[in-house]
Every structure is written in structure tokens, then in C-alpha cells.
Write a protein that holds these residues in place. Sequence first.
Motif, mmCIF file in Angstrom:
data_model
loop_
_atom_site.group_PDB
_atom_site.id
_atom_site.type_symbol
_atom_site.label_atom_id
_atom_site.label_comp_id
_atom_site.label_asym_id
_atom_site.label_seq_id
_atom_site.Cartn_x
_atom_site.Cartn_y
_atom_site.Cartn_z
ATOM 1 N N CYS A 5 27.099 14.620 -3.531
ATOM 2 C CA CYS A 5 26.347 14.456 -4.782
ATOM 3 C C CYS A 5 26.029 12.993 -5.092
ATOM 4 O O CYS A 5 25.860 12.623 -6.257
ATOM 5 C CB CYS A 5 27.056 15.105 -5.960
ATOM 6 S SG CYS A 5 27.151 16.878 -5.809
ATOM 7 N N ASP A 7 27.734 10.531 -5.323
ATOM 8 C CA ASP A 7 28.707 9.910 -6.224
ATOM 9 C C ASP A 7 29.869 9.340 -5.403
ATOM 10 O O ASP A 7 30.769 10.077 -5.018
ATOM 11 C CB ASP A 7 29.190 10.980 -7.219
ATOM 12 C CG ASP A 7 30.228 10.449 -8.196
ATOM 13 O OD1 ASP A 7 30.400 9.220 -8.280
ATOM 14 O OD2 ASP A 7 30.852 11.277 -8.880
ATOM 15 N N SER A 17 22.868 11.618 -1.286
ATOM 16 C CA SER A 17 23.690 12.795 -1.009
ATOM 17 C C SER A 17 23.170 13.556 0.211
ATOM 18 O O SER A 17 22.070 13.308 0.698
ATOM 19 C CB SER A 17 23.676 13.725 -2.220
ATOM 20 O OG SER A 17 22.389 14.273 -2.383
ATOM 21 N N ARG B 17 39.438 20.359 -5.798
ATOM 22 C CA ARG B 17 38.999 19.647 -7.009
ATOM 23 C C ARG B 17 40.161 18.993 -7.745
ATOM 24 O O ARG B 17 40.012 17.960 -8.377
ATOM 25 C CB ARG B 17 38.291 20.607 -7.975
ATOM 26 C CG ARG B 17 36.995 21.152 -7.483
ATOM 27 C CD ARG B 17 35.864 20.114 -7.572
ATOM 28 N NE ARG B 17 34.873 20.335 -6.540
ATOM 29 C CZ ARG B 17 33.980 21.310 -6.570
ATOM 30 N NH1 ARG B 17 33.916 22.113 -7.588
ATOM 31 N NH2 ARG B 17 33.126 21.467 -5.576
ATOM 32 N N ARG B 23 32.736 15.120 -5.525
ATOM 33 C CA ARG B 23 32.034 16.391 -5.776
ATOM 34 C C ARG B 23 31.807 17.134 -4.461
ATOM 35 O O ARG B 23 30.679 17.288 -3.999
ATOM 36 C CB ARG B 23 30.707 16.105 -6.475
ATOM 37 C CG ARG B 23 30.918 15.527 -7.853
ATOM 38 C CD ARG B 23 29.706 14.753 -8.351
ATOM 39 N NE ARG B 23 30.146 13.749 -9.309
ATOM 40 C CZ ARG B 23 30.083 13.912 -10.627
ATOM 41 N NH1 ARG B 23 29.560 14.993 -11.149
ATOM 42 N NH2 ARG B 23 30.530 12.965 -11.432
ATOM 43 N N VAL B 26 29.785 21.572 -3.310
ATOM 44 C CA VAL B 26 29.170 22.111 -4.529
ATOM 45 C C VAL B 26 28.162 23.221 -4.233
ATOM 46 O O VAL B 26 27.658 23.857 -5.150
ATOM 47 C CB VAL B 26 28.460 21.010 -5.351
ATOM 48 C CG1 VAL B 26 29.466 19.984 -5.850
ATOM 49 C CG2 VAL B 26 27.364 20.338 -4.532
ATOM 50 N N TYR B 33 20.327 20.715 -5.325
ATOM 51 C CA TYR B 33 21.492 21.032 -6.138
ATOM 52 C C TYR B 33 21.263 22.335 -6.896
ATOM 53 O O TYR B 33 20.122 22.658 -7.246
ATOM 54 C CB TYR B 33 21.728 19.942 -7.198
ATOM 55 C CG TYR B 33 22.094 18.586 -6.644
ATOM 56 C CD1 TYR B 33 23.101 18.461 -5.694
ATOM 57 C CD2 TYR B 33 21.466 17.440 -7.106
ATOM 58 C CE1 TYR B 33 23.455 17.211 -5.203
ATOM 59 C CE2 TYR B 33 21.814 16.188 -6.626
ATOM 60 C CZ TYR B 33 22.805 16.080 -5.667
ATOM 61 O OH TYR B 33 23.146 14.851 -5.193
ATOM 62 N N THR B 37 25.131 21.918 -11.085
ATOM 63 C CA THR B 37 25.470 20.626 -10.475
ATOM 64 C C THR B 37 24.571 19.531 -11.026
ATOM 65 O O THR B 37 25.032 18.449 -11.397
ATOM 66 C CB THR B 37 25.287 20.694 -8.944
ATOM 67 O OG1 THR B 37 25.974 21.828 -8.443
ATOM 68 C CG2 THR B 37 25.811 19.448 -8.271
ATOM 69 N N GLU B 40 25.458 18.607 -14.598
ATOM 70 C CA GLU B 40 26.712 17.860 -14.643
ATOM 71 C C GLU B 40 26.475 16.398 -14.223
ATOM 72 O O GLU B 40 27.005 15.475 -14.838
ATOM 73 C CB GLU B 40 27.688 18.530 -13.670
ATOM 74 C CG GLU B 40 29.145 18.301 -13.940
ATOM 75 C CD GLU B 40 29.983 19.075 -12.928
ATOM 76 O OE1 GLU B 40 30.802 18.431 -12.265
ATOM 77 O OE2 GLU B 40 29.780 20.304 -12.782
ATOM 78 N N LEU B 41 25.658 16.204 -13.190
ATOM 79 C CA LEU B 41 25.360 14.843 -12.734
ATOM 80 C C LEU B 41 24.632 14.052 -13.808
ATOM 81 O O LEU B 41 24.939 12.878 -14.043
ATOM 82 C CB LEU B 41 24.515 14.894 -11.453
ATOM 83 C CG LEU B 41 25.270 15.224 -10.172
ATOM 84 C CD1 LEU B 41 24.299 15.519 -9.033
ATOM 85 C CD2 LEU B 41 26.182 14.058 -9.780
ATOM 86 N N ASP B 44 27.154 13.144 -16.596
ATOM 87 C CA ASP B 44 28.112 12.110 -16.200
ATOM 88 C C ASP B 44 27.433 10.747 -16.040
ATOM 89 O O ASP B 44 28.025 9.706 -16.305
ATOM 90 C CB ASP B 44 28.833 12.503 -14.903
ATOM 91 C CG ASP B 44 29.782 13.666 -15.125
ATOM 92 O OD1 ASP B 44 30.035 13.996 -16.293
ATOM 93 O OD2 ASP B 44 30.262 14.239 -14.140
ATOM 94 N N ALA B 185 32.397 9.575 -12.546
ATOM 95 C CA ALA B 185 33.568 10.346 -12.954
ATOM 96 C C ALA B 185 34.577 9.507 -13.733
ATOM 97 O O ALA B 185 35.294 10.029 -14.563
ATOM 98 C CB ALA B 185 34.244 10.950 -11.732
#
Lengths: 78, 261
Positions: A5, A7, A17, B17, B23, B26, B33, B37, B40-41, B44, B185
Motif C-alpha cells: 500500500c 506505506d 505499491s 496485523r 498493510r 490487503v 485497491y 483500503t 483507510e489510506l 491515514d 500509521a
Amino acid sequence: MGVPCADDVMLNYQSTSYHDAAAVRRIFGLQPAPEFLVWLQERGIFAEKQLAPGDTRPQGRLLEDLRAALEWSTGNRL
Amino acid sequence: MNEVQQVGLPELLALVRQRTPARLLVGRSGCSYRTATQLELRSDHAAALDAVHADIDLERDFGRELIERWRPLEATSCAESKTQYLMRPDLGRRLSDPARTAIAQSCPTGCDLQIALGDGLSAAAVIKQAPLLLPLLGEGARQRGWRVGRLIFIRHCRVGVLNDIGAILKAEVVVLLIGERPGLATADSLSAYLAYRPQSGDHDARRNLVSNIHARGVCPEEASCRILALAEKMRQLRASGIAVKEELPATGSGRGAGGQD
């Protein structure tokens, strides 16, 4: 680069990603490098030069490897 | 076979997790995605932006008790706004003229240890970690008989500000606790940069760093032990940076590589 992702949770960077790589290939009609494509098909991640649909074979293998790794690190039988 | 007793993919994923904020696994929709997902991205990422743009109010964020105990002196870098700070890293590395004057007038010079706080790229990190770390550092310094300078808080602060603090206060070891670039995160990760008698022109090779100070990274207790040990070593060697190697205990999460148990 393949970062889950995009990240990077260690360096706190936002990168690219696996999904990004797949989307860029689809949008621009690109293929992985030939030798990489061979490897991807061997692993069952690609089939017929595309991302494998449903991907049961890699997922099954992943499940087993994951189980073994978690059993090792938690010390519990899963 | 014991196939029936084995836990399935959702349970394994839940275990994964718990062990990493990465991540992993997923899934996807086509090659993109899934909606959850993606949402959520975005959420965040917005939290990370908020952490960068948030400002620190010492009394509000640290409480009266900590303020009275440490009497932090508020100072600013040459960056006059958060926007300018983000666009001009060079300005964040220098103290403003009023800050220089105030520090020279109201902080003791020649201390063994000088602690400074900087907002850096995450106010949330400083607000969360500094109140945990400061008492530990204060106590550790007291046990070692070190003379500790007055705490300085620097707004719009970058790491290079260490040089100005060192030049004005001539402290032996300067520690700067500064908010790290937030990830998606973790927005509450703090770094401690240390330097021995920092002065104008010093660069990263003359500094040491304890990074990732937060609940899921290096905990405050471990961080303060490492910071104090580094400071001790710098004082012995009269140097910092590449000349000082941190001795870390071997890391291993629970079970050793030998796996005898």
C-alpha cells in the motif's frame, strides 16, 4: 518499488505499491521484463502474461508459509 | 491430516496485523485497491498532514506540572510560519535573533547536558513522548551528577538548530528531541539527536541519533537509557557522530535464532 500500500512503515515514506505497478502496467499496456515475467508465471502470480485472476495457487502457498512463520514466532501451533 | 484444526486465512491475517503496522495482504479489486483500503489510506494520510501542520501550545499540551518543573524557554527558528518552515529547511536550522538573545540571557552556559525540544515535523510526537522521556532523562542526569541546562522549546525546528544552541550555551552534550516525519500509521514518533559541543558548520556525521521513539518502536525507558549512555560516551571520548558507536544489546523478538526452546 513494491511496498505494501505504498506505506513504508519503517522509514515513514510514501512509496509505490504492488497495486501501483499493476495499475501502471495496465494503463500503459506494459509488460514486466521478460525474465521477471517468467519468474512471476512460475510463482503463479501471473498467468498468460497477466496478473492471475482469483490466484488460488499463490494464496495457498502463502497461507502455508505464513502459518509456518507465525507458528515459529508465536510458538503456538496454528 | 489435521487440516480441519488449522486456522484459516482471515485468522492468520489478523495475527499478521497484530505483529506489524505494514498493510500486508490487503487483497485487490482488479489490480486496484479495494474501496475500504483506499478510504483507510486517505484517512491515514490526512492524519499525517494534520500532524505536520499542528502547533504546540506548551501549557495546553504539557500541563502546568511539567511546565513548572522544567520552566521551558520558548524560542523560534528563523522560519516565521509553518508554511515557510516546510518550504525553507535552511531557516528551520537557525535560531531567530530574539531567540538567540533570550537563550543567552536566561539559560545557564557550560552545562554537562542541555536538553531541547523541537516540534519538527510532528507536534503530536513531541506532545506524546516528551512528557514520558523528560523525567527519565532528568533522573538519569541527576544520578550521574550532571549539571543540566534549562529546557528550551524551539518552534519550527530542524535538527541543525543544535549548532546554534551549542554555540550560544557551550554545553558539553546537547540533546534535541524532535518530532519525526509522520508516517501513515504513526504520527507520534520522536527522534533524539545528540551532539558533543555542537557548533556552527557541524553536520550529521558529528551527530548521533536514537529514532523511532514511540509505543510500538523504542519505548521511552529504552530511549532514555540509550540517550544517557550515548551522552556518557560522548563525554568520555570528547566527540560525537561517527567517532561514537552505540553498543546495543542483541535484538531478538522472544525466541532466539537457535530455537532450542
